[in-house]
Design a protein around this motif. Structure first.
Motif, PDB file in Angstrom:
ATOM      1  N   CYS A 245       0.910  -1.270   0.037  1.00  0.00           N
ATOM      2  CA  CYS A 245       0.036   0.047  -0.254  1.00  0.00           C
ATOM      3  C   CYS A 245       0.880   1.224  -0.089  1.00  0.00           C
ATOM      4  N   PHE A 246       0.185   2.146  -0.225  1.00  0.00           N
ATOM      5  CA  PHE A 246       0.828   3.662  -0.348  1.00  0.00           C
ATOM      6  C   PHE A 246       0.250   4.878   0.696  1.00  0.00           C
ATOM      7  N   TYR A 247       1.038   5.279   1.545  1.00  0.00           N
ATOM      8  CA  TYR A 247       0.286   6.163   2.444  1.00  0.00           C
ATOM      9  C   TYR A 247       0.830   7.524   2.438  1.00  0.00           C
ATOM     10  N   LYS A 248      -0.133   8.491   3.082  1.00  0.00           N
ATOM     11  CA  LYS A 248       0.419   9.727   3.250  1.00  0.00           C
ATOM     12  C   LYS A 248       0.886   9.722   4.746  1.00  0.00           C
ATOM     13  N   VAL A 249       1.951  10.499   5.042  1.00  0.00           N
ATOM     14  CA  VAL A 249       2.428  10.774   6.151  1.00  0.00           C
ATOM     15  C   VAL A 249       2.872  12.229   6.410  1.00  0.00           C
ATOM     16  N   SER A 250       2.016  12.885   7.632  1.00  0.00           N
ATOM     17  CA  SER A 250       2.313  14.451   7.660  1.00  0.00           C
ATOM     18  C   SER A 250       2.715  14.296   8.992  1.00  0.00           C
ATOM     19  N   MET A 251       4.011  15.048   9.109  1.00  0.00           N
ATOM     20  CA  MET A 251       4.606  15.412  10.457  1.00  0.00           C
ATOM     21  C   MET A 251       4.694  16.900  10.597  1.00  0.00           C
ATOM     22  N   SER A 252       3.756  17.471  10.954  1.00  0.00           N
ATOM     23  CA  SER A 252       3.539  18.979  10.970  1.00  0.00           C
ATOM     24  C   SER A 252       4.152  19.498  11.739  1.00  0.00           C
ATOM     25  N   ALA A 253       4.511  20.831  11.516  1.00  0.00           N
ATOM     26  CA  ALA A 253       5.100  21.787  12.637  1.00  0.00           C
ATOM     27  C   ALA A 253       4.338  21.968  13.771  1.00  0.00           C
ATOM     28  N   LYS A 254       3.007  21.930  13.800  1.00  0.00           N
ATOM     29  CA  LYS A 254       2.287  22.236  14.878  1.00  0.00           C
ATOM     30  C   LYS A 254       2.442  21.075  16.015  1.00  0.00           C
ATOM     31  N   ASP A 255       2.792  19.678  15.389  1.00  0.00           N
ATOM     32  CA  ASP A 255       2.921  18.566  16.463  1.00  0.00           C
ATOM     33  C   ASP A 255       4.333  18.179  16.729  1.00  0.00           C
ATOM     34  N   ILE A 256       5.156  18.429  15.815  1.00  0.00           N
ATOM     35  CA  ILE A 256       6.710  18.305  15.887  1.00  0.00           C
ATOM     36  C   ILE A 256       7.482  19.246  15.700  1.00  0.00           C
ATOM     37  N   SER A 257       8.341  19.427  16.437  1.00  0.00           N
ATOM     38  CA  SER A 257       9.172  20.596  16.266  1.00  0.00           C
ATOM     39  C   SER A 257      10.291  20.498  15.259  1.00  0.00           C
ATOM     40  N   GLU A 258      10.998  21.358  15.024  1.00  0.00           N
ATOM     41  CA  GLU A 258      11.853  21.134  13.927  1.00  0.00           C
ATOM     42  C   GLU A 258      13.040  20.418  14.548  1.00  0.00           C
ATOM     43  N   ASP A 259      13.472  20.374  15.983  1.00  0.00           N
ATOM     44  CA  ASP A 259      14.609  19.773  16.343  1.00  0.00           C
ATOM     45  C   ASP A 259      14.142  18.182  16.433  1.00  0.00           C
ATOM     46  N   ALA A 260      12.950  17.892  16.700  1.00  0.00           N
ATOM     47  CA  ALA A 260      12.316  16.524  16.822  1.00  0.00           C
ATOM     48  C   ALA A 260      12.403  15.895  15.194  1.00  0.00           C
ATOM     49  N   PHE A 261      11.812  16.964  14.326  1.00  0.00           N
ATOM     50  CA  PHE A 261      11.606  16.661  12.787  1.00  0.00           C
ATOM     51  C   PHE A 261      12.974  16.153  12.278  1.00  0.00           C
ATOM     52  N   ASN A 262      14.113  16.842  12.571  1.00  0.00           N
ATOM     53  CA  ASN A 262      15.358  16.910  12.275  1.00  0.00           C
ATOM     54  C   ASN A 262      16.012  15.581  12.848  1.00  0.00           C
ATOM     55  N   TYR A 263      15.799  15.354  14.259  1.00  0.00           N
ATOM     56  CA  TYR A 263      16.357  13.910  14.875  1.00  0.00           C
ATOM     57  C   TYR A 263      15.741  12.847  14.074  1.00  0.00           C
ATOM     58  N   LEU A 264      14.487  12.786  13.925  1.00  0.00           N
ATOM     59  CA  LEU A 264      13.784  11.572  13.463  1.00  0.00           C
ATOM     60  C   LEU A 264      14.348  11.344  11.996  1.00  0.00           C
ATOM     61  N   ILE A 265      14.166  12.246  11.008  1.00  0.00           N
ATOM     62  CA  ILE A 265      14.489  12.039   9.663  1.00  0.00           C
ATOM     63  C   ILE A 265      16.045  11.745   9.445  1.00  0.00           C
ATOM     64  N   GLU A 266      16.917  12.169  10.356  1.00  0.00           N
ATOM     65  CA  GLU A 266      18.287  11.734  10.208  1.00  0.00           C
ATOM     66  C   GLU A 266      18.545  10.390  10.654  1.00  0.00           C
ATOM     67  N   ARG A 267      17.676   9.617  11.391  1.00  0.00           N
ATOM     68  CA  ARG A 267      17.614   8.393  11.611  1.00  0.00           C
ATOM     69  C   ARG A 267      16.683   7.589  11.135  1.00  0.00           C
ATOM     70  N   ASN A 268      16.227   7.880   9.956  1.00  0.00           N
ATOM     71  CA  ASN A 268      15.201   7.300   9.039  1.00  0.00           C
ATOM     72  C   ASN A 268      13.901   6.812   9.740  1.00  0.00           C
ATOM     73  N   LEU A 269      13.187   7.661  10.464  1.00  0.00           N
ATOM     74  CA  LEU A 269      11.951   7.302  11.412  1.00  0.00           C
ATOM     75  C   LEU A 269      11.024   8.318  10.919  1.00  0.00           C
ATOM     76  N   ILE A 270       9.771   7.434  10.984  1.00  0.00           N
ATOM     77  CA  ILE A 270       8.569   8.478  10.896  1.00  0.00           C
ATOM     78  C   ILE A 270       7.827   8.198  12.110  1.00  0.00           C
ATOM     79  N   ALA A 271       7.031   9.311  12.655  1.00  0.00           N
ATOM     80  CA  ALA A 271       6.300   9.065  13.793  1.00  0.00           C
ATOM     81  C   ALA A 271       4.859   9.586  13.665  1.00  0.00           C
ATOM     82  N   VAL A 272       3.727   8.843  14.330  1.00  0.00           N
ATOM     83  CA  VAL A 272       2.569   9.076  14.368  1.00  0.00           C
ATOM     84  C   VAL A 272       2.185   8.952  15.872  1.00  0.00           C
ATOM     85  N   HIS A 273       1.237   9.663  16.321  1.00  0.00           N
ATOM     86  CA  HIS A 273       0.710   9.379  17.674  1.00  0.00           C
ATOM     87  C   HIS A 273      -0.385   8.338  17.772  1.00  0.00           C
TER      88      HIS A 273
END
Length: 865
Positions: A245-273
């Motif tokens: 399957c193909f999904y949309k994943v949105s990690m918006s700034a209102k939920d995930i800060s720039e520091d957190a986003f940068n941390y996750l993407i550099e480690r090849n991680l996506i996050a959803v609550h």
């Protein structure tokens, strides 16, 4: 002087960086591009046009910080806030190429700087003079002409010819872009609205010639319309298998800060609550879908809300609690992924609103198969230069087909006389079953890299990559995780701590271990339990081959790598259970050590996994597990589902055992011979998943997606080693000689097919079909000398073995042109009694005629006489 274009790092407090003239990122990363080559900036000045938001300033590079985490600049008096980026790209003193057009307008992923090539007459005084940028004559215009004008210019000139637009090559321009030009006049209405608007403006221009500056028509607009496919510059395609399957994943700034986003993407991680609500009337939350519905192997596109597109990824890990601790409330879940395609343009989406588009208030949602084509036109083509296709048919659930069209079972032995192409058949199966896959640059085959490197070497490379890390962070690095998954080590943490401490420099006060056994002391531990290389530059100088090999692996020259879904082994008499499954092996030197890096003089032993265990482990990974251990810890229901899916989607592993009858197969497989039966495999009806290996005391089972394909020479006298236990568990497929491959082949007047047919006819009458001569001996020959060499070195020695050196029977096969007879008349001692002595004295002996006496007529006589 050197000149660069740059964008401020939006992930690291952009306002402060722009205010105080520095860029925050680790030296050596892709952000700095060619700037990484400068250790200092004392020889020639290095200038950067730095953009932050709508502001543009000219900075001069000054120095790196001591920890190389920042590059500091000096501000000049040149501020270009009034010059938008469209004008910047049109500056005629800059060499015009795709980078200048695209990167000045759109943000590239993880790249902040690129080098500008400029006119040799463009001086430093001109660069530092604000009047240079206020002069409209210093910018390119876009000209539209009714016919090709005979002028030299740095402007972009388009002209009409046969009712079509053409492009005149300007000066100071990258000529390769000319090859990308295409007239999209007929495509209006088939692409994004801004392309249609640009094309209408050009088509409606009247009278001609017409001249446009960057305020009325930008280079970016022209590039999108005339140098790209109208629906996006499609470079690649992603083929979804039936179950993916193909999904949309949105990690918006209102939920995930720039520091957190940068941390996750550099480690090849996506996050959803996990409590993210469902859409519409759905009772299932988006978090539930992320945790329970998304599968390893599924794809997704990632956006930063509707701020920008980031990448397309493929999921490689199951859902687990998020490791980043500063996301606020508990309940965040993460998944590991590999990057498949980076966003071509990180811009805001303004197209049609669907639940799966970035402008819809959804976080995680599947793109229905029926909408894939629409998603191609709205998102994938224009923003990622890729199209997604759904394989509706999938792979057949029946057994795979063999090289001759019959069904191949999980355990199969191809048998036949020598020279019939059994080993060639294995090579053909590799092609027919697509067992060699191309993995792109972002899907590196870490299994191929870690094999043969010691733990301390891989930990060093991981720290070189991460710069600094805690032990939990090191555990998630793909090199370390792959090493553990492919090893027999039970305690992951103990191994890492032991490796780090034994290779820590002696002046580090935060490690109390006194007797450090490692030969290379390279690690340092901070007080806060963060590890790093003690001296990175010294490490690179001391281990250049290791560092170079890692660089070559991460940046392959051909942009893709071959991933082999098979293991090929030739069996022999000394092959043992310890080689095949697992056994206790001596540790050699530190460089040769696989799971221990201790450099000591006494002999040590370790449990080493054999090729069959490695094949089983790899098969489990192809089914979506981290390793065989994780598979055995899973439920039977999940194993059934995963292995059935793996077989249907051709995610199989094949173990090729050439000359399988040359080893004692029952001894090699040992007590595991039962596990290879179809119904005893993991995921099968009567699976056996609780066998304990004698050395490691670990559970073992044979995956349902592992094929074992062997070859057997029926003329080999070691065939007796194949007992009934083995025969009962393997299907046997005969491969017999055939004249078809050489049916039309001639060597002068010699018809090879007739010759081979006559030889085998005679061998069959004297022996059996197991002793025929294979056709492969004659496929690659082209001269009579080649034919003589085959008979001298292959055919006649084989017949000698078949007939136990009974040359008379060889003569019955080949005739008197190859075997001559001689009547004996021997005088034996008269005083020695022996039964039938008189008959022996008058017997007949046979000898092979030497090859120098063979002629064309000799070979023809085999099938003519």
């Amino acid at each position: 002087m050197f000149l660069f274009f740059g964008r401020i790092n939006v992930n690291q407090n952009p306002g402060d960086q722009f205010q105080n003239a520095y860029f925050q990122a680790q030296k050596g990363t892709s952000y700095f591009a060619e700037l990484n080559q400068f250790e200092s900036f004392n020889r020639e000045p290095v200038y950067v046009f730095m953009i932050a938001g709508n502001s543009v300033e000219l900075w001069k590079a000054d120095h790196w910080s001591e920890d190389e985490q920042n590059l500091f600049f000096q501000k000049t008096n040149v501020s270009l806030d009034n010059m938008n980026r469209a004008w910047f790209a049109a500056f005629k003193f800059f060499f015009l190429d795709a980078d200048l057009i695209v990167f000045t307008t759109r943000r590239p992923y993880k790249k902040a700087f690129f080098k500008l090539n400029f006119d040799e007459f463009f001086t430093e005084d001109m660069l530092l003079n604000p009047a240079t940028y206020a002069d409209s004559n210093n910018y390119r215009s876009i000209e539209l002409h009714a016919s090709m004008p005979d002028i030299a210019s740095r402007n972009l000139i388009f002209y009409k010819k046969s009712a079509k637009w053409h492009f005149k090559l300007p000066d100071f321009f990258d000529g390769s872009l000319l090859n990308d030009f295409r007239d999209n006049t007929d495509n209006i209405g088939k692409g994004r609205s801004n392309k249609d608007n640009t094309l209408r403006l050009i088509n409606d221009a009247n009278p001609l010639p017409a001249v446009y500056d960057a305020d009325s028509l930008t280079l970016m607009n022209v590039y999108d319309v005339f140098f790209c496919d109208y629906n996006g510059n499609v470079e690649d395609e992603i083929l979804l298998k039936q179950q993916e399957c193909f999904y949309k994943v949105s990690m918006s700034a209102k939920d995930i800060s720039e520091d957190a986003f940068n941390y996750l993407i550099e480690r090849n991680l996506i996050a959803v609550h996990k409590d993210t609500k469902g859409k519409g009337t759905s009772y299932e939350t988006q978090g539930d879908t992320f945790v329970n519905k998304m599968k390893v192997g599924d794809y997704f596109y990632l956006s930063r809300g509707n701020q920008r597109f980031v990448l397309i990824g493929k999921v490689v890990g199951n859902a687990e609690p998020c490791e980043f601790e500063d996301l606020g409330e508990e309940g965040w879940m993460q998944r590991k992924f590999v990057s498949v395609k980076l966003a071509f343009a990180e811009e805001k989406y303004e197209g049609e609103n669907k639940w799966w588009t970035p402008n819809n208030n959804s976080t995680f949602i599947v793109i229905p198969d029926a909408d894939i084509q629409l998603a191609n036109s709205l998102i994938f083509a224009p923003y990622f230069s890729v199209v997604v296709k759904k394989n509706q048919t999938g792979y057949p659930s029946q057994p795979l087909q063999s090289f001759n069209g019959s069904s191949m079972h999980l355990n199969t032995i191809l048998f036949g006389p020598p020279g019939t192409g059994k080993t060639y058949a294995l090579q053909q199966l590799i092609k027919d079953w697509d067992l060699i896959e191309k993995a792109d640059l972002y899907s590196l085959n870490y299994d191929s890299f870690v094999d043969g490197y010691a733990w301390w070497e891989l930990v060093a490379i991981a720290l070189l990559d991460l710069k600094q890390a805690t032990v939990p962070q090191l555990k998630e690095h793909p090199l370390i995780k792959t090493k553990f998954n492919n090893s027999a080590i039970k305690s992951f943490n103990a191994r890492l701590w032991s490796t780090l401490q034994n290779h820590t420099v002696r002046h580090c006060e935060n490690v109390q271990l006194q007797d450090r056994l490692g030969g290379s002391l390279i690690f340092f531990k901070e007080k806060n339990s963060i590890w790093r290389l003690d001296n990175e530059s010294e490490f690179k100088a001391s281990f250049p081959e290791l560092v170079e090999e890692w660089d070559r692996f991460r940046n392959p020259s051909n942009k893709s790598q071959e991933v082999k879904k098979y293991i090929f082994a030739t069996c022999h008499q000394s092959l043992s259970y310890e080689d095949f499954i697992e056994g206790i092996k001596p540790i050699l030197t530190e460089r040769d050590t696989i799971d221990s890096e201790l450099s000591i003089t006494s002999v040590q032993y370790e449990i080493r996994k054999g090729l069959f265990y490695k094949a089983c482990n790899k098969a489990c990974q192809l089914a979506g597990y981290a390793n065989l251990d994780e598979c055995l810890q899973d439920t039977k229901a999940n194993r059934v589902k995963r292995f059935n899916t793996a077989v249907k989607e051709n995610n199989i592993m094949v173990l090729f055992l050439d000359e399988i009858n040359r080893c004692n197969v029952s001894a090699v497989f040992g007590e595991l011979i039962t596990l290879i039966e179809n119904d005893k495999r993991l995921g099968a009806k009567n699976e056996i998943a609780d066998v304990v290996l004698p050395y490691s005391q670990k559970l073992f089972g044979v995956p349902g997606n592992l094929y074992i394909i062997g070859t057997m020479n029926t003329a080999d006298r070691s065939i007796e080693a194949l007992d009934t236990a083995l025969r009962r568990r393997f299907s046997f497929e005969s491969i017999q000689p055939t004249i078809e491959p050489i049916k039309e082949k001639q060597i002068g007047d010699i018809y090879l097919s007739q010759m081979l047919a006559k030889i085998n006819e005679r061998v069959l009458a004297l022996l059996s079909s197991d002793h025929l001569i294979g056709h492969s001996y004659f496929i690659d020959i082209s001269t009579e000398d080649d034919l003589k060499a085959v008979f001298k070195n292959k055919i006649i020695p084989l017949l000698q073995e078949y007939f136990y050196n009974d040359y008379g029977k060889i003569g019955l096969v080949l005739g008197n042109a190859f075997v001559e007879s001689k009547r004996n008349s021997v005088q034996f001692p008269k005083n020695f009694e022996y039964e039938d002595k008189e008959e022996l004295a008058e017997g007949i002996s046979y000898t092979i005629i030497t090859a120098d006496r063979w002629t064309t007529e000799s070979f023809k006589s085999i099938y003519i006489d």
